[in-house]
Scaffold this active site. Structure first.
Site, PDB file in Angstrom:
ATOM      1  N   SER A 281       5.379   5.421   8.406  1.00 48.54           N
ATOM      2  CA  SER A 281       5.460   5.056   7.341  1.00 48.54           C
ATOM      3  C   SER A 281       5.923   4.947   6.630  1.00 48.54           C
ATOM      4  O   SER A 281       6.301   6.530   6.400  1.00 48.54           O
ATOM      5  CB  SER A 281       3.268   5.773   7.441  1.00 48.54           C
TER       6      SER A 281
ATOM      7  N   ASN B 140       4.783   6.102   3.880  1.00 47.28           N
ATOM      8  CA  ASN B 140       4.249   6.912   2.412  1.00 47.28           C
ATOM      9  C   ASN B 140       4.192   8.098   2.738  1.00 47.28           C
ATOM     10  O   ASN B 140       3.283   8.726   1.746  1.00 47.28           O
ATOM     11  CB  ASN B 140       2.695   6.448   2.572  1.00 47.28           C
ATOM     12  N   THR B 141       4.639   8.855   3.111  1.00 46.49           N
ATOM     13  CA  THR B 141       5.021  10.259   3.984  1.00 46.49           C
ATOM     14  C   THR B 141       5.932  10.447   3.644  1.00 46.49           C
ATOM     15  O   THR B 141       6.671  10.407   4.440  1.00 46.49           O
ATOM     16  CB  THR B 141       3.823  10.548   5.118  1.00 46.49           C
TER      17      THR B 141
ATOM     18  N   ASN C 197       5.606  -1.747  11.507  1.00 46.15           N
ATOM     19  CA  ASN C 197       4.868  -1.046  10.343  1.00 46.15           C
ATOM     20  C   ASN C 197       5.220  -1.893   9.277  1.00 46.15           C
ATOM     21  O   ASN C 197       6.174  -2.886   9.558  1.00 46.15           O
ATOM     22  CB  ASN C 197       5.703   0.671  10.238  1.00 46.15           C
TER      23      ASN C 197
ATOM     24  N   LYS D  92       5.067   3.880  16.927  1.00 45.28           N
ATOM     25  CA  LYS D  92       5.070   2.516  15.791  1.00 45.28           C
ATOM     26  C   LYS D  92       6.565   2.799  15.551  1.00 45.28           C
ATOM     27  O   LYS D  92       6.157   4.290  14.183  1.00 45.28           O
ATOM     28  CB  LYS D  92       3.670   2.423  15.019  1.00 45.28           C
TER      29      LYS D  92
ATOM     30  N   ASN E   7       0.967  -1.439  -0.462  1.00 47.85           N
ATOM     31  CA  ASN E   7       0.484  -0.338  -0.045  1.00 47.85           C
ATOM     32  C   ASN E   7       0.582   1.002  -0.315  1.00 47.85           C
ATOM     33  O   ASN E   7       1.691   1.614   0.232  1.00 47.85           O
ATOM     34  CB  ASN E   7      -1.090   0.519   1.504  1.00 47.85           C
TER      35      ASN E   7
ATOM     36  N   PHE F  89      -1.607   7.849   4.489  1.00 48.05           N
ATOM     37  CA  PHE F  89      -2.715   8.776   5.430  1.00 48.05           C
ATOM     38  C   PHE F  89      -3.910   9.162   4.621  1.00 48.05           C
ATOM     39  O   PHE F  89      -4.400  10.377   5.120  1.00 48.05           O
ATOM     40  CB  PHE F  89      -1.653   9.521   6.270  1.00 48.05           C
TER      41      PHE F  89
END
Length: 350
Positions: free
Chosen positions: A185, A187-188, A257, A228, A120, A124
């Protein structure tokens, strides 16, 4: 078996190449289940499993059992009663940001069926902390603890990052059993840099200070803050992170994560494996166990761990507990194994 051999193939075929739409439709269905007492009770009878031996007490909270739903499955908390009916001992919503944001462009969610994995790069996507707070204010009390994962708004300037997290904490303090600080994460842009010692120390110090102010104003206890962390950190970097977390009275860690690594994929076509984003599911299991063992060893078991990554069976869950986890979370395993998985895992644990 009905899910794995009949329903899942139909869902996967119906939404071939569009895993996110399948996810959204499933959430809508679960939201309806949660809203209707008869459906909720039927779901509980079919799937939930409880026993006094499964009860856990951590962070000042009572967990009916140690199995939780990981963040990412129900970002905006739209189906909370249904997760309790399926037998989860707690649920973590989010990751939510202070500013509402659409996330990254679609497609951004990919099923790697041959490896029991998901990639993925959602970014967010969520309706924002204020919208979640309004929803939770109107919702009936949840019979299980609620964790809320908060992250950085993509539009927040680097110098505004700490205040961005603090704004989410203020909005959601009243509704959270615990707060998960997502700094891992992939993805940011720039988010994982917050795991660096200096950045993380500054973020945690400010969040804990605001946590105490909010608690004093309400004459209650500060919320447990959990961090996390990413599986892609080196062992030395994890050691530094543990020191920072200990110095700032972090209540526990969530390990781990999603990962950027792809070397454990075996059956996935190269083009699909090359999709950018975080990988979850079975290929993550080995590293997740390594990280949990490392944390348990380095902290001598003093810092509770929520173990997540590659749990898709009772045996996987037992391995994670033996590695040192106090609680567990699942996400990708639920997608592939279906709604009977929580009950199977809890029976196996007992």
């Amino acid at each position: 078996m009905i899910y794995q051999y009949l329903l899942r193939p139909i869902i996967f075929r119906l939404y071939r190449g569009d895993a996110e739409t399948a996810h959204e439709q499933t959430l809508r269905m679960l939201a309806r289940v949660g809203q209707m007492r008869v459906l909720r009770a039927t779901t509980e009878r079919l799937f939930a499993y409880s026993h006094p031996e499964l009860v856990r007490h951590l962070f000042g909270l009572r967990f009916p059992n140690p199995l939780g739903l990981a963040a990412g499955m129900d970002k905006d908390g739209t189906a909370l009663p249904a997760w309790a009916a399926l037998g989860f001992g707690f649920v973590e919503v989010g990751t939510v940001t202070w500013q509402p944001q659409p996330g990254n462009p679609r497609p951004r969610l990919f099923r790697l069926t041959r490896d029991g994995a998901i990639i993925n790069r959602m970014g967010f996507n969520n309706q924002g902390a204020s919208a979640l707070a309004q929803r939770l204010a109107k919702a009936p009390p949840l019979p299980i603890p609620l964790g809320i994962s908060i992250g950085k708004s993509k539009a927040a300037a680097p110098e505004a990052t700490v205040e961005d997290y603090v704004a989410s904490l203020r909005a959601l303090f009243d509704y959270a059993g615990y707060i998960a600080i997502n700094v891992s994460s992939p993805n940011t842009p720039g988010l994982r840099a917050l795991q660096d010692r200096e950045h993380l120390a500054g973020l945690l110090a400010t969040l804990q200070r605001e946590n105490r102010v909010l608690a004093a104003a309400r004459e209650t206890q500060p919320r447990p803050l959990l961090v996390k962390l990413a599986p892609d950190l080196s062992d030395n970097a994890i050691g530094e992170l543990l020191t920072v977390c200990s110095d700032h009275a972090v209540a526990g860690l969530i390990a781990v994560n999603t990962t950027l690594e792809r070397h454990r994929l075996q059956g996935t076509p190269a083009a699909l494996a090359a999709e950018t984003g975080g990988l979850s599911g079975r290929p993550l299991q080995a590293r997740a166990l390594e990280v949990v063992r490392l944390i348990a060893r380095e902290t001598a078991g003093r810092m509770p761990i929520i173990g997540v990554g590659g749990i898709a069976s009772p045996a996987d869950a037992q391995q994670m507990l033996e590695a040192g986890a106090s609680l567990l979370q699942i996400y990708t395993g639920l997608v592939y194994a279906g709604p009977s998985l929580p009950g199977q895992i809890l029976r196996g644990i007992r």
